[in-house]
Design an enzyme around this catalytic site. Structure first.
Site: not given
Lengths: 512, 512
Positions: A224, A264, A374
Site C-alpha cells: 500500500t 503485523t 512511512e
C-alpha cells in the site's frame, strides 16, 4: 443547516468512494534509490509453491499496478496463522480464522490477498465479500491442481462439524468448502469492489508460477504505502534430513499503522519442509514474538494484521507431507524421525533448528517494514537489558520506540537523550525502573565505540560532534541498561524508525 | 575512530550547553493573533496572594524574556501538590514533595518557578540546586512578610522529625527550614545556572504585586514552547459564608510532552477561601483527575509535571485561615461550620460547592494547554459514553486521543473514521469493546446536528461535503458510544489536538 442539507442532497457519497488512499505505493512504481538495496534480484524458492498477481483496480485511482496476489501450494499443506488483537478484526481476518478453525489448520491451499482496501469495519456485507473472494479462488485452485485430499477434506470438515468435534455457533458461517485463506490491506471502513475482484481471480490463478519474478510481482501487489516490495528467501538444512536442502520464502507489507500485537499487517511465509500443524503453530507464534511483535512505526495496531505460515513438505520424500496433513499427531509412528512436529515436546534437533531458521528469517522480514516506515529516514534498534524480566524490558523498549518526542529528535539528528529517559520513566506497568541504576548509550552503526549518555543515573559529558556524526548514519542502536546487578537478565529488542514531516504529509494530506 | 577522537579532543561540549531549546516561546514574544482570545485582559485575583517575575537568562539564548516566577501568599497557607508518575522525577519535584511532607502541607509560603531548564535527570547536584533556589526565595519571602507562624513553623517541623512523627530516611535531605516549593520546566538533562538564578531572586521578590499585569507577566515567565500565557481567574461564593466573595486564580504552562498522569507540567492555583489541608488534597486530586489528567498533546508524560493548590483563607474572617493551618483536624470544634475541610466525610455543602468550582476552573485551565499544543491547529474533545465503567471509557478515549493516525487525519481535515475505530479496537486492557454495539459520530462545533459515521457497528453513508465543513472548524467533538444498553454508564472525556508538520518541526529541528 439549510446549506448542509442542500450539500447532502447534492452529494451523498458513499464511504467506499470517500476513503481513497492516494499514497498507496509511489505513483510511478519506482523504488527510491536508497531502498533498492533491500529488494532482492534473485531468490531460492520453496518447492511446490506458486505465486501470482493481477490488477483488479481495487482503488479506482490505481489504474496500473497489480493489487491482487495469490500464494498457493500445489498440494494442500499445513498452515498456521497469527492475527491482530484489535477488537475490530477485519472481515478477512475473521473469515481466515474460521477457515483455519473449521479445517483444523490442515489441507490449506494458500492465501488470496488484495491491497487498496482493508475490508475492515464493513459489517455483514464485508464478511460475505471475504467469503466470495476466498471461495472463488479456492475452487479455481482445486481445478488447477486437483488433489486426492480435496475430495475428502471438505467431507471430513463437514463430518467433524456434524459430529460436534468442531463447534460452530448457530449464527456463524460454514466455510467448510473453503481451504484458501484471504487477507486484505488498505483503507478501513470501505467495502471491497468484489465484482471487479471476482472478475480478475481467473487471471490471478492463471498467472501462477514459481520464478523470482513471480514472487517479486506478488510481493509488490500486496503493498500500500510501501515504497518497495518486501521479499526474502533462503535455504537451510535439518539434522534428520541429510542431503536435502529446504527453502523458505516470505513476503510482507506495511509502512503505517504498525505496532503489531501478536502479528503485523500482512505476512506470508512458505517452506517446503515437512512440519506438522501443531509444531507449525508454535513455531510461528514463537518467531512472531521476536520479529513482527517487536517493530513499531506509529504505535497504531491495525485491524488487519495477519501472518500466515505454510509448510507443504515437498522438499522431503514425497509421501511425507501428505501423511503430515492427515494423521493425528497421536497416530504418528513414534520411531519416525521425518516429522518435525512429532517430537515437539521433546524439542527435537529438527524442531530447534527450524525454530532458529524461522525466527531469524522472520526478524529480517519484519525489519524490512521498519526500513520502509512511512516517512522514515532512520532505522533504530532499541535494546533494553538487565531488566527484572523480559516483559519489563519489552515495555520499556516499546515506550522509547513509540515516543513522538524521541522519534522527532532522531529525525532532527538531535542527541536529546533526556527524552529517552523520560520515555523510560513513564513506561506503563511494573517496569521496576531504578533511576540511579539506569544507563543509556548510543551504539554507532559503524562499529565504533559506544557513546555513553547516562551512567548509573548520572549524565555524562557528551561529545556533541561525535553524537552528531553517529546520528548522521541511517542506522542507530539505543542501548538501555536498567540495572547494575548481575542477576537481572530481562532483555528485549524493538525496532523503530523516526518521525518525520513526510509521515505527517502521508497521513494528513491523505487524499490530496 | 581517528576522526571521531580528534573531533572529541577539539570539542568536548558539556550537556548543559548541548540541549539549548530555541523554540521556547516565540522569538519576538508576540502572541499569535488566533490565540489572543485566550489571554485575559483583566482578572479578579485572590486576596493576600502576590506574584512576580524576573529575567535570569536561564537559557543563554534568552536575552529578553522573564524566566523566573514567584507565586506567594502573604501569610503562610495550606497547600496541596500532585506530581508526575514518571520514574525519573525531576529534582524540583522531589524537593517540593519533601517540603510538603516535612511540613505536612501547612504553613507553605508559595512556589518559585523557572522556565528554560527542567533540572531533571541531573543527579545529586540538581537536587542541591533545587534546594538553593527554594531556600533563598523562602528566606527573602519571610523577611518581606514576617509572620507569627514563621517563628514556630520551622521549630515545629524539626520537632516532629525529631519525635519521629515525620520520618526522614537517613540519606535524605532535611528541608525543614524551607516552606516555599520549587518547580522547573524546560530541557531535560541540563543543570540549572543556579548562580544566575540566585543573583536574580532578590529582584524577583521585589517584583511581587497583585495586579492583573503582575499575574500575566508571571504566567508568561513560566512558558517554554507555549505561544501564549495561560492564566484564568474567577469569583465564587460558598453557602456558609454569606456576603463573602471568594476568588480563585491560576496559571499553567505546557505545549509539548503532554500526557499527564496524576498531574501535568506546571500549574499553580491560588484561592483566598479557607480550606483545611486534607480537604485541599482531596479537592486537588479529584479536580486533577477530570482536568489535567484528561488532556494529551503527544502522549509523553513529563518528568516535571506538578500542580500546586494554595488556600490562604484571607477572604474569610481573619482568624480562620490561621486556625486552619495550625489545628489538627481532630481538634477542630465539631459544630464549627466555617471550615470547609472539617466536614469532609460528610461532604458539606461548602465542600461540594468548592469541588464544583475547582473542577470547572481546572478543566478550563487544562484545556488552554491543548489549545496551545505544539503545532496544533485543532482542539478536539473525545467523549466516550456507555462503557462498562469510567476506567474503560478513559482508556478508549486516550487511545483515540493519542493515535498518530487519528491526529494526522484531523490535521489533514480527513473524516477518516476508520482510524478512530482502529484506535478504539487496540485500546489496551479490559475495555469490553463490542464492535457490533459501537457507534461513532462527529459533533459539530457550530451546534448543528451530529454526523453519524458508524451506528451499532454498521458504517453509515457519509455526506463528505458536510464532514469536510465540520472539519474546517477549529473545534470538534468525537462522540463514541460503546453500548446500546441502558445500564452501561461508564463515561470519560479527553481533550487532544491534531498532529501537524509544525509539531515535527518544533521537536525535530530542535536546535536549529
Amino acid at each position: 443547516m439549510a446549506t448542509s442539507r442542500s450539500v447532502t442532497a447534492r452529494r451523498l457519497i458513499s464511504l467506499s468512494v470517500q476513503h481513497t488512499r492516494c499514497y498507496s505505493a509511489p505513483t510511478d512504481g519506482a523504488i527510491p534509490p536508497n531502498k533498492a538495496k533491500y529488494v532482492p534480484t534473485e531468490g531460492t524458492y520453496p518447492k511446490g509453491f506458486v505465486v501470482g498477481s493481477a490488477h483488479a483496480q481495487v482503488k479506482p485511482s490505481n489504474t496500473r499496478f497489480d493489487d491482487l496476489a495469490l500464494i498457493a501450494s500445489e498440494k494442500p499443506c499445513s498452515a498456521a496463522l497469527v492475527t491482530t488483537q484489535n477488537h475490530f478484526q477485519a472481515a478477512p481476518v475473521s473469515i481466515s480464522k474460521k477457515i483455519m478453525f473449521q479445517h483444523q489448520s490442515k489441507s490449506i491451499r494458500g492465501v488470496v490477498i488484495n491491497s487498496g482496501c482493508a475490508n475492515a469495519v464493513t459489517g455483514k456485507g464485508g464478511r460475505e465479500d471475504a467469503i466470495r473472494m476466498a471461495k472463488l479462488t479456492h475452487d479455481l485452485l482445486n481445478k488447477r491442481n486437483p488433489s486426492e485430499h480435496d475430495k475428502t477434506a471438505e467431507a471430513e470438515a463437514k463430518e467433524k462439524i456434524r459430529e460436534g468435534a468442531v463447534k460452530i455457533a448457530e449464527d456463524d458461517q460454514d466455510v467448510s468448502s473453503i481451504r484458501t485463506l484471504v487477507m486484505s490491506t488498505g483503507v478501513i471502513g470501505q467495502r471491497l469492489p468484489i465484482d471487479r475482484i471476482e472478475a480478475k481471480i481467473p487471471t490471478l490463478v492463471e498467472s501462477l508460477g514459481n520464478t523470482h519474478d513471480h514472487w517479486l510481482r506478488s510481493a509488490r501487489a500486496i503493498c500500500t504505502t510501501d515504497t518497495f516490495p518486501k521479499l526474502l528467501s533462503r535455504q537451510f538444512t535439518l539434522p534428520s534430513y541429510p542431503g536435502i536442502t529446504f527453502s523458505i520464502a516470505g513476503m510482507t507489507k506495511g509502512a503505517g499503522m504498525i505496532h503489531p500485537n501478536m502479528a503485523t499487517l500482512l505476512g506470508v511465509i512458505c517452506t517446503d519442509a515437512p512440519i506438522q500443524k501443531t509444531a507449525l503453530r508454535v513455531l510461528l507464534s514463537t518467531a512472531t514474538n521476536s520479529s513482527f511483535n517487536r517493530i513499531t512505526v506509529d504505535g497504531d495496531t491495525s485491524t488487519n494484521d495477519s501472518v500466515a505460515l505454510f509448510a507443504n513438505g515437498m522438499a522431503a520424500p514425497e509421501s511425507e507431507p501428505v501423511r503430515l496433513n492427515h494423521l493425528n499427531p497421536k497416530e504418528l509412528p513414534t520411531k519416525g524421525n521425518s516429522l518435525i512436529g512429532q517430537r515437539l515436546e521433546r524439542q527435537s534437533e529438527d524442531y530447534k533448528e527450524m525454530n532458529k531458521v524461522l525466527t531469524s528469517f522472520m526478524e529480517d522480514l519484519a525489519k524490512l517494514i521498519v526500513r520502509d516506515g512511512e516517512g522514515a529516514t532512520k532505522f533504530v534498534t532499541v535494546k533494553v537489558t538487565k531488566a527484572d524480566n523480559d516483559t519489563a524490558a519489552h515495555t520499556v523498549a516499546n515506550s522509547i520506540a513509540t515516543s513522538a518526542l524521541v522519534k522527532t529528535a532522531l529525525y532532527g539528528k538531535d542527541a536529546n537523550w533526556g527524552r529517552i529517559l523520560c520515555a523510560i520513566g513513564y513506561a506503563p506497568g511494573n517496569t521496576c525502573v531504578r533511576p540511579q541504576q539506569t544507563s543509556v548509550s548510543f551504539i554507532p552503526a559503524d562499529g565504533s565505540e559506544e557513546l555513553k549518555l547516562l551512567v548509573n543515573g548520572e549524565p555524562q559529558a557528551v561529545d556533541e560532534a561525535r553524537a552528531a556524526a553517529i546520528l548522521e548514519m541511517e542506522d542507530l542502536e539505543i542501548l538501555v541498561t536498567l540495572s547494575n546487578k548481575e542477576k537481572d537478565v530481562g532483555a528485549a529488542t524493538v525496532y523503530t524508525c523516526d518521525f518525520s514531516h513526510e509521515y505527517v504529509t502521508i497521513n494528513g494530506d491523505y487524499r490530496t
